[in-house]
Design a protein around this motif. Structure first.
Motif, PDB file in Angstrom:
ATOM      1  N   GLU A   1      44.030  37.829  31.166  1.00  0.00           N
ATOM      2  CA  GLU A   1      44.290  37.995  32.608  1.00  0.00           C
ATOM      3  C   GLU A   1      45.788  37.873  32.909  1.00  0.00           C
ATOM      4  O   GLU A   1      46.350  38.656  33.692  1.00  0.00           O
ATOM      5  CB  GLU A   1      43.496  36.960  33.395  1.00  0.00           C
ATOM      6  N   GLU A   2      46.425  36.886  32.276  1.00  0.00           N
ATOM      7  CA  GLU A   2      47.866  36.699  32.500  1.00  0.00           C
ATOM      8  C   GLU A   2      48.649  37.923  32.026  1.00  0.00           C
ATOM      9  O   GLU A   2      49.596  38.382  32.681  1.00  0.00           O
ATOM     10  CB  GLU A   2      48.356  35.455  31.757  1.00  0.00           C
TER      11      GLU A   2
ATOM     12  N   ASN B   1      40.298  34.690  27.499  1.00  0.00           N
ATOM     13  CA  ASN B   1      40.162  35.275  28.838  1.00  0.00           C
ATOM     14  C   ASN B   1      41.391  34.985  29.702  1.00  0.00           C
ATOM     15  O   ASN B   1      41.886  35.862  30.417  1.00  0.00           O
ATOM     16  CB  ASN B   1      38.906  34.738  29.520  1.00  0.00           C
ATOM     17  N   ASN B   2      41.882  33.746  29.647  1.00  0.00           N
ATOM     18  CA  ASN B   2      43.056  33.371  30.448  1.00  0.00           C
ATOM     19  C   ASN B   2      44.298  34.157  30.025  1.00  0.00           C
ATOM     20  O   ASN B   2      45.064  34.647  30.874  1.00  0.00           O
ATOM     21  CB  ASN B   2      43.324  31.873  30.330  1.00  0.00           C
TER      22      ASN B   2
END
Length: 575
Positions: free
Chosen positions: A525-526, A521-522
């Motif tokens: 998003e990045e 997820n991180n």
């Protein structure tokens, strides 16, 4: 006469079918106990002998036990030295069958067999699985003794013209020591043909009680049966690895050595049998008047006593030379110099026919763990492919990942075939649950191979479009691969714990999955923020996120494995 001959053959078939049915019921009723026997294996040679004795007493077949041992040596579950001890115990355990057969011939309990059928039917109709298993044992027991009863009656009719039969056998019974050799060979050949020493034992007892051969020749046939019964394990080992072939040969050498020294002291040993028979309250089979009513049972029990004393004595003598036997078979069957451990070769489920289905799941278990380890090795090539910038070297890693996908397909297919073969046999409900769980697990493991190959295609497309990942992207993907590798370790740990009955809760698997999801997820998003800020090519980001997504899928497959294990454990605990 022709009808009586077919009746005799049919009765022999009923006897063997009853014994197999009884064995299947015992195996299903005590499947977990059978597995527990093996897990209690220690370095003590006498414990190994007791293990072989106990297993054979349960499965009622030394051939089944030795085939099982060969399979387990092939699977790496037993060492060759352990196998030798178990085989020695199996030879003692099989003597129980001789005593059961002797009782069936000497005491007419066929009248009780039909009522036992009723009891067996009622038990098999029970809703409780264990009652059904015991019911199968009871029905098999009844069929076995009915078969013995029909064998006695049909043999009596066939031998009504006893003089002609006596004249035929007299050509072979008046040759002194050579008669012993002839009947020893007859026992060997008959056991090889029938593939069941218990059937040859029954025929030997029929010939003896009918007066066609004397006690000494019957004992010679019993010695031959001990050699003949080893052929089954050798046939099973013919498709196994070097260790399996050595285990089967060890069984053969053990019995041949025993028969050789027994022939040297044959006459004195028969006298010892007579002394022991008198000491336990029987008549001496060497001196009894054959016209008395006691002659029949005495000869039957004398044959069983010879069989028991021979195998116990042989084990007590040769157990001290277990290491020597191992060295001999290692010398006779050398490890091939050019033997390579090809990664796609199944290691644990190739040693011939399935001897005991309740044990066969252990082989599938080892193969599944091996399968999981192969899949984890494939992850290493994913890492290599991600980090490689040289096109030629990348192509080598891509081909490796394609090969690993083909390997995973093949292993899944082979394990599924093996599980199918187990499923067609008589198995307990717990084993049935195990197998269903295994089907799901090998499907998840095969999907892991698909993911590795999918990542190789993503990277190939990236290279074709001349896109490259920057240092941060490579670092993030490597971090994701690290988490997937940790999840692999957890999955394999849970597989081993489950199959050793030590699996508790699976929070370790959920934790590993959560870490993968959070990182996915991180990173996503990045990557989206960088594309929106025009800091990175859209197409490059697509390839990057596809790789991350495929790695996250691998985590899903692995959590599914742990969940399947836990669900199966709960189902079995509710039986």
């Amino acid at each position: 006469m022709v009808l009586q001959i077919f009746t005799l053959i049919g009765a022999l078939g009923m006897f063997l079918y009853g014994m197999n049915f009884m064995s299947a019921g015992l195996q299903k009723a005590s499947g977990d106990k059978l597995r527990g026997i093996l897990t209690s294996m220690t370095s003590n040679p006498f414990k190994r002998v007791l293990t072989g004795l106990g297993i054979t007493a349960l499965v009622q077949s030394s051939s089944a036990t030795t085939v099982l041992v060969v399979s387990f040596v092939n699977a790496g579950l037993l060492t060759l030295l352990q196998a030798v001890g178990i085989i020695m115990g199996a030879n003692i355990g099989t003597t129980l069958t001789a005593w059961v057969t002797a009782v069936g011939f000497s005491v007419d309990i066929s009248a009780f067999s039909v009522p036992l059928m009723i009891l067996g039917f009622l038990l098999t109709s029970s809703k409780k699985q264990n009652h059904k298993n015991i019911g199968e044992f009871v029905v098999g027991f009844a069929l076995m003794f009915l078969g013995l009863s029909f064998m006695k009656s049909s043999a009596g009719t066939i031998l009504s013209d006893k003089d002609a039969m006596m004249a035929f056998f007299s050509h072979f019974t008046q040759l002194g020591f050579w008669s012993d050799i002839i009947f020893l060979l007859a026992g060997t050949i008959l056991t090889i043909v029938l593939q069941a020493s218990s059937a040859t034992m029954a025929i030997t007892m029929l010939l003896t009680t009918s007066g066609l051969i004397d006690f000494e020749l019957a004992c010679a046939m019993v010695l031959g049966e001990n050699i003949g019964t080893t052929i089954t394990a050798n046939m099973a080992a013919s498709v196994g690895n070097t260790a399996a072939k050595r285990a089967a040969l060890a069984h053969t050498l053990f019995n041949i050595f025993g028969v050789i020294w027994m022939l040297i002291v044959f006459k004195p040993f028969l006298k010892l049998v007579g002394i022991v028979m008198e000491a336990v309250g029987f008549y001496n089979p060497l001196t009894i008047d054959l016209t008395t009513p006691e002659a029949g049972p005495t000869l039957l029990y004398g044959i069983s006593m010879l069989h028991t004393l021979f195998n116990i004595t042989n084990t007590m003598v040769l157990i001290w030379f277990s290491g020597t036997i191992v060295k001999i078979v290692e010398t006779l069957i050398k490890t091939p110099k050019n033997q390579e451990d090809e990664v796609f070769r199944l290691k644990y489920i190739e040693a011939g026919r399935i001897a005991a289905p309740e044990f066969a799941t252990e082989q599938a278990t080892k193969e599944i763990i091996h399968f999981a380890e192969i899949c984890r090795n494939g992850l290493g090539y994913v890492r290599d492919a991600v980090n490689e910038t040289d096109p030629d070297k990348f192509e080598e890693f891509r081909k490796k990942l394609v090969k690993y996908e083909e390997i995973s397909d093949r292993i899944e297919y082979e394990i599924a075939n093996f599980l199918n073969a187990i499923s067609t046999q008589e198995i307990s409900m717990a084993t049935s649950f195990h197998i269903k769980s295994m089907y799901k697990i090998i499907g998840e493991l095969e999907s892991l191979g698909d993911s590795g190959e999918a990542i190789s295609r993503i990277l190939s497309r990236k290279n074709i479009h001349k896109k490259t990942f920057d240092a941060d992207s490579i670092k993030h993907i490597n971090g994701m691969i690290d988490l997937v590798d940790e999840a692999y370790a957890v999955m394999i740990e849970n597989l081993k714990a489950y199959y050793s009955n030590e699996l508790g809760e699976i929070s370790n698997a959920y934790d590993a999955e959560d870490r993968i999801n959070v990182m996915r997820n991180n990173l996503r998003e990045e990557a989206i923020e960088e594309v929106e800020g025009d800091n990175k090519s859209y197409l490059t980001s697509v390839y990057y996120l596809d790789v991350v997504s495929e790695l996250e899928k691998m985590g899903d497959f692995m959590i599914n494995v742990s969940q399947d294990l836990y669900k199966c454990k709960l189902k079995i605990s509710q039986l």
